[in-house]
Design a protein around this motif. Structure first.
Motif, PDB file in Angstrom:
ATOM      1  N   PHE A   6       0.217 -12.651  14.544  1.00 35.78           N
ATOM      2  CA  PHE A   6       0.545 -11.246  14.349  1.00 35.78           C
ATOM      3  C   PHE A   6      -0.359 -10.676  13.266  1.00 35.78           C
ATOM      4  O   PHE A   6      -0.547 -11.290  12.215  1.00 35.78           O
ATOM      5  N   SER A   7      -0.919  -9.485  13.535  1.00 37.80           N
ATOM      6  CA  SER A   7      -1.803  -8.866  12.544  1.00 37.80           C
ATOM      7  C   SER A   7      -0.952  -8.256  11.428  1.00 37.80           C
ATOM      8  O   SER A   7       0.258  -8.070  11.608  1.00 37.80           O
ATOM      9  N   PRO A   8      -1.568  -7.958  10.273  1.00 34.98           N
ATOM     10  CA  PRO A   8      -0.791  -7.397   9.155  1.00 34.98           C
ATOM     11  C   PRO A   8      -0.017  -6.149   9.554  1.00 34.98           C
ATOM     12  O   PRO A   8       1.135  -5.973   9.148  1.00 34.98           O
ATOM     13  N   PHE A   9      -0.645  -5.308  10.371  1.00 32.72           N
ATOM     14  CA  PHE A   9       0.056  -4.070  10.718  1.00 32.72           C
ATOM     15  C   PHE A   9       1.237  -4.350  11.643  1.00 32.72           C
ATOM     16  O   PHE A   9       2.279  -3.717  11.538  1.00 32.72           O
ATOM     17  N   GLU A  10       1.074  -5.314  12.536  1.00 35.64           N
ATOM     18  CA  GLU A  10       2.192  -5.664  13.423  1.00 35.64           C
ATOM     19  C   GLU A  10       3.373  -6.189  12.611  1.00 35.64           C
ATOM     20  O   GLU A  10       4.524  -5.820  12.871  1.00 35.64           O
ATOM     21  N   LEU A  11       3.082  -7.026  11.620  1.00 35.93           N
ATOM     22  CA  LEU A  11       4.155  -7.546  10.762  1.00 35.93           C
ATOM     23  C   LEU A  11       4.854  -6.405  10.026  1.00 35.93           C
ATOM     24  O   LEU A  11       6.084  -6.363   9.932  1.00 35.93           O
ATOM     25  N   LEU A  12       4.030  -5.487   9.538  1.00 37.70           N
ATOM     26  CA  LEU A  12       4.577  -4.339   8.813  1.00 37.70           C
ATOM     27  C   LEU A  12       5.502  -3.528   9.716  1.00 37.70           C
ATOM     28  O   LEU A  12       6.598  -3.121   9.325  1.00 37.70           O
ATOM     29  N   LEU A  13       5.045  -3.358  10.948  1.00 37.89           N
ATOM     30  CA  LEU A  13       5.808  -2.571  11.917  1.00 37.89           C
ATOM     31  C   LEU A  13       7.128  -3.262  12.238  1.00 37.89           C
ATOM     32  O   LEU A  13       8.163  -2.607  12.396  1.00 37.89           O
ATOM     33  N   LEU A  14       7.088  -4.596  12.326  1.00 32.07           N
ATOM     34  CA  LEU A  14       8.318  -5.331  12.667  1.00 32.07           C
ATOM     35  C   LEU A  14       9.307  -5.308  11.520  1.00 32.07           C
ATOM     36  O   LEU A  14      10.513  -5.306  11.729  1.00 32.07           O
ATOM     37  N   LYS A  15       8.782  -5.278  10.300  1.00 36.69           N
ATOM     38  CA  LYS A  15       9.669  -5.305   9.142  1.00 36.69           C
ATOM     39  C   LYS A  15      10.211  -3.919   8.809  1.00 36.69           C
ATOM     40  O   LYS A  15      11.206  -3.798   8.112  1.00 36.69           O
ATOM     41  N   SER A  16       9.484  -2.894   9.318  1.00 35.02           N
ATOM     42  CA  SER A  16       9.818  -1.538   8.903  1.00 35.02           C
ATOM     43  C   SER A  16      11.201  -1.111   9.393  1.00 35.02           C
ATOM     44  O   SER A  16      11.663  -1.540  10.440  1.00 35.02           O
ATOM     45  N   HIS A  37     -14.606  12.934  -1.849  1.00 35.11           N
ATOM     46  CA  HIS A  37     -14.474  13.390  -3.240  1.00 35.11           C
ATOM     47  C   HIS A  37     -13.070  13.236  -3.790  1.00 35.11           C
ATOM     48  O   HIS A  37     -12.602  14.069  -4.554  1.00 35.11           O
ATOM     49  N   VAL A  38     -12.318  12.193  -3.399  1.00 38.24           N
ATOM     50  CA  VAL A  38     -11.043  11.898  -4.066  1.00 38.24           C
ATOM     51  C   VAL A  38     -11.012  10.410  -4.396  1.00 38.24           C
ATOM     52  O   VAL A  38     -11.584   9.590  -3.691  1.00 38.24           O
ATOM     53  N   SER A  39     -10.305  10.098  -5.468  1.00 38.71           N
ATOM     54  CA  SER A  39     -10.233   8.691  -5.875  1.00 38.71           C
ATOM     55  C   SER A  39      -9.096   8.001  -5.125  1.00 38.71           C
ATOM     56  O   SER A  39      -8.259   8.655  -4.494  1.00 38.71           O
ATOM     57  N   GLU A  40      -9.065   6.662  -5.225  1.00 38.93           N
ATOM     58  CA  GLU A  40      -8.050   5.895  -4.523  1.00 38.93           C
ATOM     59  C   GLU A  40      -6.651   6.239  -5.026  1.00 38.93           C
ATOM     60  O   GLU A  40      -5.709   6.393  -4.246  1.00 38.93           O
ATOM     61  N   GLY A  41      -6.523   6.412  -6.359  1.00 39.91           N
ATOM     62  CA  GLY A  41      -5.228   6.763  -6.941  1.00 39.91           C
ATOM     63  C   GLY A  41      -4.721   8.101  -6.419  1.00 39.91           C
ATOM     64  O   GLY A  41      -3.547   8.245  -6.056  1.00 39.91           O
ATOM     65  N   LEU A  47      -0.402  10.589  -0.512  1.00 35.44           N
ATOM     66  CA  LEU A  47       0.339  10.026   0.618  1.00 35.44           C
ATOM     67  C   LEU A  47       1.817   9.904   0.274  1.00 35.44           C
ATOM     68  O   LEU A  47       2.689  10.254   1.078  1.00 35.44           O
ATOM     69  N   ALA A  48       2.110   9.432  -0.957  1.00 35.03           N
ATOM     70  CA  ALA A  48       3.508   9.267  -1.366  1.00 35.03           C
ATOM     71  C   ALA A  48       4.221  10.620  -1.391  1.00 35.03           C
ATOM     72  O   ALA A  48       5.372  10.748  -0.962  1.00 35.03           O
ATOM     73  N   GLN A  49       3.474  11.639  -1.869  1.00 34.03           N
ATOM     74  CA  GLN A  49       4.032  12.981  -1.979  1.00 34.03           C
ATOM     75  C   GLN A  49       4.402  13.518  -0.594  1.00 34.03           C
ATOM     76  O   GLN A  49       5.511  14.002  -0.377  1.00 34.03           O
ATOM     77  N   VAL A  50       3.462  13.398   0.341  1.00 32.34           N
ATOM     78  CA  VAL A  50       3.656  13.991   1.663  1.00 32.34           C
ATOM     79  C   VAL A  50       4.761  13.275   2.425  1.00 32.34           C
ATOM     80  O   VAL A  50       5.507  13.875   3.184  1.00 32.34           O
ATOM     81  N   THR A  51       4.883  11.940   2.196  1.00 26.75           N
ATOM     82  CA  THR A  51       5.814  11.165   3.020  1.00 26.75           C
ATOM     83  C   THR A  51       7.066  10.776   2.258  1.00 26.75           C
ATOM     84  O   THR A  51       7.665   9.743   2.522  1.00 26.75           O
ATOM     85  N   SER A  52       7.492  11.633   1.330  1.00 28.89           N
ATOM     86  CA  SER A  52       8.659  11.290   0.515  1.00 28.89           C
ATOM     87  C   SER A  52       9.927  11.234   1.365  1.00 28.89           C
ATOM     88  O   SER A  52      10.890  10.566   0.991  1.00 28.89           O
ATOM     89  N   GLN A  53       9.935  11.916   2.511  1.00 29.38           N
ATOM     90  CA  GLN A  53      11.131  11.944   3.365  1.00 29.38           C
ATOM     91  C   GLN A  53      11.213  10.727   4.300  1.00 29.38           C
ATOM     92  O   GLN A  53      12.213  10.550   4.976  1.00 29.38           O
ATOM     93  N   GLU A  59       6.150  -0.914   0.938  1.00 27.90           N
ATOM     94  CA  GLU A  59       5.141  -0.387   0.012  1.00 27.90           C
ATOM     95  C   GLU A  59       4.057   0.390   0.764  1.00 27.90           C
ATOM     96  O   GLU A  59       3.842   0.181   1.961  1.00 27.90           O
ATOM     97  N   LEU A  60       3.355   1.287   0.061  1.00 24.82           N
ATOM     98  CA  LEU A  60       2.248   2.025   0.675  1.00 24.82           C
ATOM     99  C   LEU A  60       0.939   1.239   0.591  1.00 24.82           C
ATOM    100  O   LEU A  60       0.013   1.483   1.357  1.00 24.82           O
ATOM    101  N   GLY A  61       0.863   0.306  -0.355  1.00 26.65           N
ATOM    102  CA  GLY A  61      -0.382  -0.440  -0.583  1.00 26.65           C
ATOM    103  C   GLY A  61      -0.955  -1.079   0.671  1.00 26.65           C
ATOM    104  O   GLY A  61      -2.109  -0.834   1.021  1.00 26.65           O
ATOM    105  N   PRO A  62      -0.156  -1.915   1.364  1.00 28.74           N
ATOM    106  CA  PRO A  62      -0.692  -2.570   2.565  1.00 28.74           C
ATOM    107  C   PRO A  62      -1.168  -1.576   3.625  1.00 28.74           C
ATOM    108  O   PRO A  62      -2.205  -1.808   4.261  1.00 28.74           O
ATOM    109  N   VAL A  63      -0.447  -0.463   3.766  1.00 30.42           N
ATOM    110  CA  VAL A  63      -0.855   0.535   4.772  1.00 30.42           C
ATOM    111  C   VAL A  63      -2.235   1.075   4.433  1.00 30.42           C
ATOM    112  O   VAL A  63      -3.113   1.196   5.294  1.00 30.42           O
ATOM    113  N   MET A  64      -2.423   1.396   3.134  1.00 34.01           N
ATOM    114  CA  MET A  64      -3.725   1.959   2.740  1.00 34.01           C
ATOM    115  C   MET A  64      -4.838   0.933   2.945  1.00 34.01           C
ATOM    116  O   MET A  64      -5.955   1.288   3.346  1.00 34.01           O
TER     117      MET A  64
END
Lengths: 337, 143
Positions: A6-16, A37-41, A47-53, A59-64
């Protein structure tokens, strides 16, 4: 049935806790990665702001990091999940989030132009709706993307390069002019010499001609006296020899012509309509007529609109457009082959 | 955005020499001018290649998702970056298949009382080993 892990994203999807939310998160991450012209931070915060709902609960880290690796399989999986699970309202809100993530003030990167349009097609959002949404969110109309495959784009974006090129060209032209003048002088001198030589040659030729004429006249007188039968035989032999020589020459010419044609054939063919039509059928240039026919049958079975009858109307429309394209390519190939 | 590599019959990782010879061969003067100012200049080509890569990805995704004729996929981009319709399997169906396969394997393992089986096999193996060792030492002692 593949036996790959299973790829990392598949695992993430199964755990979500919510698969749609995780998939949407990856698509938004994909848009963010192509924002310039934007930094990683800043990206993570945005992303956290937009998807607060969202209710994904991980975590968002693996997705990014998956989004950064631009894993096409993961993105395809996310797109399939989003398409399967999104209602009409949800699609609009995803589109809304994607635009927010892509830009603050209507200034949008070239890649994101195409990614946003891909998402709009995926979520079945009409161009007019997308335009309105974009205008409302950013205060700017959604323009057509610029085209960096054209000269005009680089003239607008990299004027330095053109200035440098113009300067170099001017210098080259000056140098060329100077060298040309020099050459002309040399040529004039050479031409004078040649004229003298030619005059000498002409004189010599005239003398030679005179001598030949005399010799011929003498010979003719001698031949008149000889028997006429011998002469006739000789003439016939001469004719036969000439005939043979002509045939030989013709054969050689033909062979040369053929070899030239073969050379032309072996050079790569231009990328024209035939190549494109073959590509539509999934063939490479040089495919035979039977290949074309077989490929067409297979493609027509796969993409016939009747196969998608049970799916949505939209799917049927897409399939019939694909089918039409395949059929056009086939018709064209049958005419030319 | 057009695919200059495709139009010049080049591969996207062509080197400078190949590009120059393709430019010399190109019969269309407008295309030659565009391609010269894009592909023959290193920084321009880098920018172009980045976008080219993204667009090829999008073209592949669209082919796999059946979106090669969307309302937003028109003009030069659609002409040059649309791949032939793909018959690759849906990734989501594949994931569901794999999960169900994994679940069935797990269930079989539980049904056979896997852990107990493992302990029993281990015990039997250890017993046989001990017996053999005992016999061997006896044989050595006698001899």
């Amino acid at each position: 049935m593949s036996t790959a892990r299973f790829s990392p994203f598949e695992l993430l999807l199964l755990k979500s806790r919510s698969q749609v939310d995780t998939a949407t998160l990856l698509l938004l991450g994909w848009v963010l990665v192509h924002r310039q012209h934007v930094s990683e931070g800043q990206r993570r915060r945005r992303l956290a702001q937009v998807t607060s709902q969202f209710r994904h609960g991980h975590e968002l880290g693996p997705v990014m990091s998956i989004a950064h690796s631009q894993d096409l399989h993961a993105i395809q999986l996310a797109a399939e999940v989003v398409r399967k699970e999104c209602s009409k309202e949800r699609s609009l809100s995803v589109m809304h989030q994607a635009i927010t993530v892509a830009t603050d003030d209507g200034d949008i990167s070239l890649a994101n132009h195409y990614i946003l349009r891909f998402l709009a097609d995926l979520l079945n959002v009409a161009p007019a709706t997308l335009g309105t949404l974009f205008q409302e969110l950013t205060g700017q109309p959604l323009r057509q993307p610029e085209d960096p495959s054209r000269d005009a784009y680089w003239q607008a974006h990299d004027p330095d390069y053109y200035a440098r090129k113009a300067r170099e060209e001017a210098e080259a032209a000056q140098r060329a002019k100077a060298s040309q003048a020099e050459q002309e002088q040399q040529q004039r001198a050479k031409a004078d010499k040649q004229q003298e030589k030619q005059q000498e040659k002409k004189q010599k030729q005239q003398e030679k001609k005179q001598q030949k004429e005399d010799a011929r006249r003498a010979k003719a007188r001698a031949e008149q006296s000889s028997a006429e039968q011998a002469k006739a035989e000789k003439a016939r032999a001469e004719q036969a020899r000439q005939e043979q020589a002509r045939q030989e020459r013709a054969r050689q010419e033909q062979a040369q012509e053929e070899s030239r044609q073969r050379q032309q054939r072996s050079s790569p063919p231009p990328p024209d309509r035939t190549t494109r039509a073959l590509a539509v059928l999934g063939l490479t240039p040089g495919a035979s007529k039977t290949d074309v026919r077989r490929a067409y049958r297979r493609m027509a079975q796969l993409h016939h609109p009747d196969r998608f009858y049970s799916d949505s109307e939209h799917q049927v429309a897409l399939a019939s457009a694909r089918f039409q394209r395949i059929k056009n390519a086939y018709d064209y190939l049958m005419q030319t082959y | 955005m057009r695919d200059l590599y495709q139009r010049l019959a080049l591969s996207p990782d062509a080197n400078d020499h190949q590009i120059n010879s393709a430019l010399a061969r190109c019969p269309n003067s407008a295309l030659r001018q565009d391609a010269t100012s894009v592909l023959a200049v290193a920084p321009h080509r880098e920018t172009y290649d980045t976008l080219h890569h993204t667009l090829s990805d999008i073209g592949r995704l669209r082919a796999r998702l059946g979106l090669t004729h969307g309302a937003h996929w028109q003009g030069d981009v659609a002409n040059d970056f649309s791949l032939p319709p793909d018959n690759a399997i849906s990734r989501h169906d594949e994931l569901v298949d794999r999960v169900s396969h994994a679940v069935s394997l797990y269930n079989r393992w539980r049904r056979l009382r896997g852990p107990w089986l493992l302990i029993a096999v281990f015990t039997v193996g250890a017993g046989i080993g001990l017996a053999l060792g005992f016999a061997l030492s006896l044989g050595l002692g006698l001899g």
